[in-house]
Design a protein around this motif. Sequence first.
Motif, PDB file in Angstrom:
ATOM      1  N   LYS A 135       0.747  -1.164   0.104  1.00 36.49           N
ATOM      2  CA  LYS A 135       0.062  -0.101  -0.115  1.00 36.49           C
ATOM      3  C   LYS A 135       0.920   1.228   0.185  1.00 36.49           C
ATOM      4  N   LEU A 136       1.896   1.105   0.769  1.00 36.29           N
ATOM      5  CA  LEU A 136       2.884   2.331   0.633  1.00 36.29           C
ATOM      6  C   LEU A 136       3.450   2.510  -0.677  1.00 36.29           C
ATOM      7  N   LEU A 137       4.062   1.495  -1.114  1.00 39.30           N
ATOM      8  CA  LEU A 137       4.762   1.485  -2.328  1.00 39.30           C
ATOM      9  C   LEU A 137       3.934   1.842  -3.616  1.00 39.30           C
ATOM     10  N   THR A 138       2.756   1.665  -3.742  1.00 34.86           N
ATOM     11  CA  THR A 138       1.966   1.988  -4.590  1.00 34.86           C
ATOM     12  C   THR A 138       1.193   3.527  -4.513  1.00 34.86           C
ATOM     13  N   GLY A 139       1.391   3.906  -3.210  1.00 32.14           N
ATOM     14  CA  GLY A 139       0.980   5.308  -3.213  1.00 32.14           C
ATOM     15  C   GLY A 139      -0.305   5.473  -2.508  1.00 32.14           C
ATOM     16  N   LEU A 140      -1.060   4.208  -2.162  1.00 26.94           N
ATOM     17  CA  LEU A 140      -2.318   4.205  -1.315  1.00 26.94           C
ATOM     18  C   LEU A 140      -2.110   5.003   0.062  1.00 26.94           C
ATOM     19  N   TYR A 141      -1.070   4.822   0.577  1.00 30.46           N
ATOM     20  CA  TYR A 141      -0.602   5.528   1.809  1.00 30.46           C
ATOM     21  C   TYR A 141       0.734   6.111   1.558  1.00 30.46           C
ATOM     22  N   ARG A 142       1.221   7.278   2.618  1.00 31.13           N
ATOM     23  CA  ARG A 142       2.278   7.612   2.472  1.00 31.13           C
ATOM     24  C   ARG A 142       3.079   7.355   3.934  1.00 31.13           C
ATOM     25  N   PRO A 143       4.557   6.908   3.984  1.00 36.45           N
ATOM     26  CA  PRO A 143       5.130   6.708   5.181  1.00 36.45           C
ATOM     27  C   PRO A 143       4.940   7.961   6.139  1.00 36.45           C
ATOM     28  N   THR A 144       4.639   7.603   7.521  1.00 39.41           N
ATOM     29  CA  THR A 144       4.621   8.631   8.533  1.00 39.41           C
ATOM     30  C   THR A 144       5.826   9.234   8.717  1.00 39.41           C
ATOM     31  N   SER A 145       7.123   8.574   8.532  1.00 40.55           N
ATOM     32  CA  SER A 145       8.368   9.147   8.685  1.00 40.55           C
ATOM     33  C   SER A 145       9.354   8.146   7.552  1.00 40.55           C
ATOM     34  N   GLY A 146      10.422   8.875   7.398  1.00 39.97           N
ATOM     35  CA  GLY A 146      11.255   8.194   6.307  1.00 39.97           C
ATOM     36  C   GLY A 146      10.969   8.291   4.966  1.00 39.97           C
ATOM     37  N   ARG A 147      11.484   7.589   3.876  1.00 39.36           N
ATOM     38  CA  ARG A 147      11.345   7.872   2.637  1.00 39.36           C
ATOM     39  C   ARG A 147      11.363   6.557   1.731  1.00 39.36           C
ATOM     40  N   ILE A 148      10.907   6.477   0.719  1.00 37.14           N
ATOM     41  CA  ILE A 148      10.784   5.466  -0.419  1.00 37.14           C
ATOM     42  C   ILE A 148      11.373   6.144  -1.622  1.00 37.14           C
ATOM     43  N   LEU A 149      12.265   5.526  -2.099  1.00 41.13           N
ATOM     44  CA  LEU A 149      13.182   5.844  -3.328  1.00 41.13           C
ATOM     45  C   LEU A 149      12.821   4.986  -4.425  1.00 41.13           C
ATOM     46  N   ILE A 150      12.604   5.688  -5.682  1.00 43.59           N
ATOM     47  CA  ILE A 150      12.340   4.859  -6.917  1.00 43.59           C
ATOM     48  C   ILE A 150      13.676   5.562  -7.537  1.00 43.59           C
ATOM     49  N   ASP A 151      14.517   4.152  -8.078  1.00 45.84           N
ATOM     50  CA  ASP A 151      15.815   4.709  -8.798  1.00 45.84           C
ATOM     51  C   ASP A 151      16.585   6.133  -7.997  1.00 45.84           C
ATOM     52  N   GLY A 152      16.299   6.140  -6.616  1.00 47.00           N
ATOM     53  CA  GLY A 152      17.188   7.211  -5.922  1.00 47.00           C
ATOM     54  C   GLY A 152      16.469   8.559  -5.748  1.00 47.00           C
ATOM     55  N   ILE A 153      15.133   8.373  -6.467  1.00 42.66           N
ATOM     56  CA  ILE A 153      14.454   9.713  -6.218  1.00 42.66           C
ATOM     57  C   ILE A 153      13.121   9.518  -5.295  1.00 42.66           C
TER      58      ILE A 153
END
Length: 260
Positions: free
Chosen positions: A48-66
Amino acid sequence: ISVEFEHVSFKYPNSKKYVFEDLSFKIEPSEKLALVGVNGAGKTTIVKLLTGLYRPTSGRILIDGIDYTRFSIEDLHELFGVVFQDIEPLAVTIKENVAASSNDIDEKRVEMALRQVGLWDKISQYEKGIDQMLLKIIDEDGAVLSGGENQKLMIARALYRERTQMMVMDEPTAALDALAEEKIYREFDQIMQGKTSLFISHRLASTLFCDRIILLDGGKVLEEGTHDELLSHDGLYAHMFKTQGKYYQGVGKNEKQASV
């Protein structure tokens, strides 16, 4: 694409309990990664986080470093092809199911996707081919596919989209027996060549073909490595694998005795 969870913590809205805290792991380009663990370990929340249904409470998710917050939801949905465990085709034609649209359907791409997942031989035998209606809700002559075939149809839908760069399988075969599941996962191994893949399962035997396995427990990465490495470590993964193996062996033995 590569995907990285960088010190990600998450709790659902209006909840004080974190599903996981300070979670970090990376999926390399074209890698097949398995996420395993008991129910409630946070596996589906990661999807759910990976596909943008939710966003992290803290921290980052990077796709190709972005940082993936720089991508629109539409971009994320095009990048990720997701197949969940609860699958039901729509009561429309096969090609509309694959294209997820009723307009501007590229029939050659539909055929290519169906060939990739091993459904073409069956569907090409229908009198109407890819124009065959599915289900009997609208058309009493509609075709009804098996559970495994429905899973493959949903994978074909993900493969149809030209921009799909990563396949995410969230326990897509949970309703199937262990032997049918193992066969489908072996076929997945061929289908996913060249694409980054994330497989989520509580059945450990279905992840043997993956390049790397991460065991989640209590929202944390407890163990990580190949299947053989985790077995030799003799930790929780090895215990779970051996326990599940005994269960399936027991089922087979009981069935054999019953038939006698």
